[in-house]
Design a protein around this motif. Sequence first.
Motif, PDB file in Angstrom:
ATOM      1  N   LYS A  86      57.753 -53.798 162.097  1.00 32.51           N
ATOM      2  CA  LYS A  86      58.439 -53.293 163.298  1.00 32.51           C
ATOM      3  C   LYS A  86      58.988 -52.133 162.940  1.00 32.51           C
ATOM      4  O   LYS A  86      59.508 -51.397 164.023  1.00 32.51           O
ATOM      5  CB  LYS A  86      59.339 -54.564 163.766  1.00 32.51           C
ATOM      6  CG  LYS A  86      60.684 -54.793 163.213  1.00 32.51           C
ATOM      7  CD  LYS A  86      61.379 -55.926 164.021  1.00 32.51           C
ATOM      8  CE  LYS A  86      62.680 -56.231 163.047  1.00 32.51           C
ATOM      9  NZ  LYS A  86      62.465 -56.774 161.655  1.00 32.51           N
ATOM     10  N   SER A 108      45.188 -53.448 161.496  1.00 33.45           N
ATOM     11  CA  SER A 108      45.947 -54.556 161.515  1.00 33.45           C
ATOM     12  C   SER A 108      45.069 -55.906 161.778  1.00 33.45           C
ATOM     13  O   SER A 108      44.432 -55.883 162.880  1.00 33.45           O
ATOM     14  CB  SER A 108      46.969 -54.595 162.500  1.00 33.45           C
ATOM     15  OG  SER A 108      47.864 -55.900 162.262  1.00 33.45           O
ATOM     16  N   LEU A 137      49.819 -59.173 163.672  1.00 30.99           N
ATOM     17  CA  LEU A 137      50.745 -58.887 165.132  1.00 30.99           C
ATOM     18  C   LEU A 137      51.346 -60.265 165.345  1.00 30.99           C
ATOM     19  O   LEU A 137      52.659 -60.243 165.865  1.00 30.99           O
ATOM     20  CB  LEU A 137      49.975 -58.256 165.912  1.00 30.99           C
ATOM     21  CG  LEU A 137      51.136 -57.814 167.212  1.00 30.99           C
ATOM     22  CD1 LEU A 137      51.871 -56.530 166.688  1.00 30.99           C
ATOM     23  CD2 LEU A 137      50.369 -56.975 168.128  1.00 30.99           C
ATOM     24  N   LYS A 162      57.444 -57.394 169.342  1.00 30.21           N
ATOM     25  CA  LYS A 162      56.005 -56.688 169.414  1.00 30.21           C
ATOM     26  C   LYS A 162      56.118 -55.334 169.661  1.00 30.21           C
ATOM     27  O   LYS A 162      55.380 -54.569 169.579  1.00 30.21           O
ATOM     28  CB  LYS A 162      54.915 -57.709 170.212  1.00 30.21           C
ATOM     29  CG  LYS A 162      54.526 -58.837 169.267  1.00 30.21           C
ATOM     30  CD  LYS A 162      53.431 -59.563 170.224  1.00 30.21           C
ATOM     31  CE  LYS A 162      52.970 -60.884 169.432  1.00 30.21           C
ATOM     32  NZ  LYS A 162      54.095 -61.318 168.409  1.00 30.21           N
ATOM     33  N   ALA A 209      56.811 -53.222 166.967  1.00 26.32           N
ATOM     34  CA  ALA A 209      55.551 -53.096 166.085  1.00 26.32           C
ATOM     35  C   ALA A 209      54.672 -52.142 166.314  1.00 26.32           C
ATOM     36  O   ALA A 209      53.969 -51.398 165.574  1.00 26.32           O
ATOM     37  CB  ALA A 209      55.059 -54.586 165.572  1.00 26.32           C
ATOM     38  N   ILE A 222      43.308 -53.404 166.230  1.00 29.68           N
ATOM     39  CA  ILE A 222      44.150 -54.380 165.960  1.00 29.68           C
ATOM     40  C   ILE A 222      43.445 -55.595 166.277  1.00 29.68           C
ATOM     41  O   ILE A 222      42.892 -55.879 167.342  1.00 29.68           O
ATOM     42  CB  ILE A 222      45.654 -54.288 166.935  1.00 29.68           C
ATOM     43  CG1 ILE A 222      46.134 -52.739 166.679  1.00 29.68           C
ATOM     44  CG2 ILE A 222      46.416 -55.184 166.364  1.00 29.68           C
ATOM     45  CD1 ILE A 222      46.657 -52.407 165.218  1.00 29.68           C
TER      46      ILE A 222
END
Length: 203
Positions: A22, A40, A44, A50, A53, A69
């Motif tokens: 983050k 990623s 997550l 979030k 991040a 992601i």
Amino acid sequence: MIEVARQKHKSANIMYEVADGKNSIEHFPMWKATFNKVVSVHALHWIQDKVGAVRNIYDSLKIGGECFIIFCGPIHQMLGNSPDELPYYLKNHTKWKKKLEGYVHKMYNHLNLDDTQKLFESVGFEVLEKKSYKPCENLDIFSKEELSEYLRTLLGQLQYLPQQYHTEFLQDATDWSNQNFPVNHGGHRHIKMEVIVVHAIKK
């Protein structure tokens, strides 16, 4: 995992670092607006903040940079927090309830697909593609032995239990999984889970 990667997958063009997802730019300011791509995979949902991040990913990209992601959505039978999911069962099991007092299951997978798009757009991303799917429905994921070993790598509850309880705890977790994981049309047990995929660009 990073240490293993450093030992077994060395390469002149790869650098392994450990940072908080983050706010990694605070510790590595040279990463700001540096990267063309950020990928990623199944990370997550472990991060509570979030917004921080996703903003961190945004800030690390150059203009025109893209992110891809993948993370768990609001259904995950093995790791989620709902009453019909494994961590809830273990925490409320009469055998383990007292021993797991104080344990907080840090799985933050509450976002659905629309919430995810709003999150990425709120920090400045343009979402190019988004989808959610259930990848395990047509797969025979684990044998009973493999399932127990897989659970050993995922269940943070084990750090709260003395070593002598680990085998019994894993057996209870494995038994619950074998009884509650659904069976697909091919007769295979699978994990009821939802995965969200986002492809976005920094404009």
